[in-house]
Scaffold this active site. Structure first.
Site, PDB file in Angstrom:
ATOM      1  N   GLU A 181       0.838  -1.031   0.051  1.00 43.09           N
ATOM      2  CA  GLU A 181      -0.061  -0.054  -0.006  1.00 43.09           C
ATOM      3  C   GLU A 181       0.898   1.248  -0.001  1.00 43.09           C
ATOM      4  OE1 GLU A 181      -2.807   2.246   3.041  1.00 43.09           O
ATOM      5  OE2 GLU A 181      -2.319   0.393   3.626  1.00 43.09           O
TER       6      GLU A 181
ATOM      7  N   ASP B 106      -4.505  -0.560   9.995  1.00 43.52           N
ATOM      8  CA  ASP B 106      -5.662   0.359   9.992  1.00 43.52           C
ATOM      9  C   ASP B 106      -7.049  -0.082   9.238  1.00 43.52           C
ATOM     10  OD1 ASP B 106      -4.933   1.320   7.805  1.00 43.52           O
ATOM     11  OD2 ASP B 106      -4.330   3.186   8.795  1.00 43.52           O
TER      12      ASP B 106
ATOM     13  N   ASP C 163      -8.218   1.702   6.911  1.00 44.20           N
ATOM     14  CA  ASP C 163      -7.927   1.876   5.459  1.00 44.20           C
ATOM     15  C   ASP C 163      -7.088   0.696   5.102  1.00 44.20           C
ATOM     16  OD1 ASP C 163      -9.155   4.363   4.847  1.00 44.20           O
ATOM     17  OD2 ASP C 163      -7.388   5.434   5.168  1.00 44.20           O
TER      18      ASP C 163
ATOM     19  N   ASP D 156      -1.593  -1.255   5.629  1.00 44.67           N
ATOM     20  CA  ASP D 156      -1.345  -0.658   7.068  1.00 44.67           C
ATOM     21  C   ASP D 156      -2.452  -1.483   8.117  1.00 44.67           C
ATOM     22  OD1 ASP D 156       0.427   1.221   6.038  1.00 44.67           O
ATOM     23  OD2 ASP D 156      -0.877   2.779   6.127  1.00 44.67           O
TER      24      ASP D 156
END
Length: 408
Positions: free
Chosen positions: A182, A260, A262, A258
């Site tokens: 990402e 998280d 997203d 990541d």
């Protein structure tokens, strides 16, 4: 075993081992503090690393390696059988049954304690060393010959590889890994952290298009999806088709995003792409999801025997467990520094390598469809990713919303 003056490890930490090489595979076994570790772990990774480095040094010293042949760890250790008994002061196991060791320090511990004694033994028993070297070189030659056959099949009419792909040097499908990363920032760190021999990096800009309802003929109109398919060397296909995967360039495709919300969304979009348009990759066990940590815990030195340590926690639960363990070891809560990673791009290359990319210490989850759950999986993907399912998604979220763990 480590002695009293060892600056890195506690007195008595170390390993005992027995090694043997065979023409055909023979089972191995390992223990940690006399506990059987039937699923191996980091102590076995350390043993293989130490054996490989000692063997490579012996082969270089006696100039046994033919020109153009590059030796890999699997060439040396593929036909090796061993019994390993490691001693650790504070071993960390995976799961309740303690069948696999997870302690990162065990890699360095076992490899450092094994390498020099084994290298000395090889040079004192040159005939046996040469026999092991010949077996290893034979494996390397067979691997390279196999890779050349694959190369001939894929050279004709192959598409130009994406310019942003940092490819690996090896052509051995079993070892090669493609990391779908990402963002360009994390992609830059991953390029510096990777093993150039076997690990390739493809940075993805933004979020990949939701491919659940894309017509297969229009799939490659999306640049990111096009680059993923070309890098893999596999055409889009249906689950019930007899697809040819001989052009596949990587044995593992690792989604690295990541830790998280997203990052979870990007994982979902990529898994949607693979499940819908490249289902044979999932069916045959080629797709994985990396699990980067959310927290970094810096532990100060504890006398001469225990140097400073850096631990990592995947989530709040692991962080709480680490805190509890450190308190039992005598550390005060205010002596421990805890940092939270905002994303992969915030990690330096060494941290990214240790936590997310190094096969010896990383955590990756294999992606598979549960046995007998294909229709349920299809329904769930349709509900979550289908364009005409907004009302169904809303009802599902109202019903299931209280069970979701969201990092808001």
């Amino acid at each position: 075993y480590a002695g009293k003056d060892d600056p890195t490890f506690a007195t008595g930490e170390g390993a005992a081992w027995a090694l043997a090489w065979f023409e055909s595979a023979v089972p191995s076994e390992s223990y940690v503090n006399l506990i059987p570790t039937v699923n191996g772990g980091t102590h076995e990774s350390g043993l293989r690393a130490g054996v490989f480095e000692a063997m490579k040094s012996f082969i270089d010293h006696h100039t046994l390696l033919p020109r153009g042949v590059k030796l890999q760890q699997e060439d040396v250790c593929g036909r090796m059988s061993f019994v390993l008994s490691a001693r650790l002061l504070d071993p960390q196991f995976q799961g309740q049954v303690k069948e696999k060791l997870n302690s990162r320090e065990a890699v360095k511990l076992v490899s450092s304690q094994l390498r020099d004694p084994f290298e000395i033994w090889l040079n004192n028993h040159v005939e046996a060393g040469r026999a092991i070297a010949e077996l290893s070189i034979k494996q390397a030659l067979a691997r390279q010959k196999s890779a050349q056959k694959v190369e001939k099949k894929k050279t004709s009419g192959v598409a130009v590889l994406p310019g942003k792909l940092s490819d690996c040097e090896s052509e051995d499908l079993a070892d090669n890994e493609l990391f779908l990363v990402e963002g360009d920032s994390a992609g830059g760190s991953a390029k510096m952290a990777r093993n150039k021999e076997t690990q390739a990096i493809l940075p993805l800009r933004g979020k990949v298009q939701n491919a659940w309802e894309i017509d297969p003929d229009r799939l490659f109109a999306n640049a990111e999806i096009h680059d993923i398919a070309v890098a893999l060397g596999v055409d889009a296909h249906k689950a019930d088709s007899d697809v040819d995967l001989s052009g596949l360039r990587y044995g593992k495709v690792v989604i690295m995003s990541d830790a998280d919300v997203d990052g979870a969304h990007i994982q979902t979009l990529l898994l949607t792409l693979f499940f819908r348009h490249f289902p044979k990759l999932i069916e045959r066990g080629h797709v994985y999801v990396a699990q980067p940590p959310l927290y970094r815990v810096d532990v100060p030195a504890q006398g001469k025997k225990r140097p400073p340590r850096r631990l990592y926690a995947l989530d709040e639960g692991e962080l709480a467990a680490i805190r509890e363990r450190l308190e039992k070891e005598g550390f005060k809560p205010d002596a421990i520094e805890i940092g939270r990673f905002k994303g992969l791009g915030e990690m330096n290359p060494d941290q990214l390598r240790e936590t997310t990319m190094d096969p010896a210490t990383r955590r990756v989850l294999p992606v598979k469809v549960r046995s007998g759950a294909l229709q349920d999986t299809l329904k769930m993907f349709t509900l979550l990713m289908g364009k005409g399912e907004a009302s169904g998604r809303r009802a599902w979220m109202e019903e299931k919303g209280d069970s979701v763990e969201a990092d808001v």
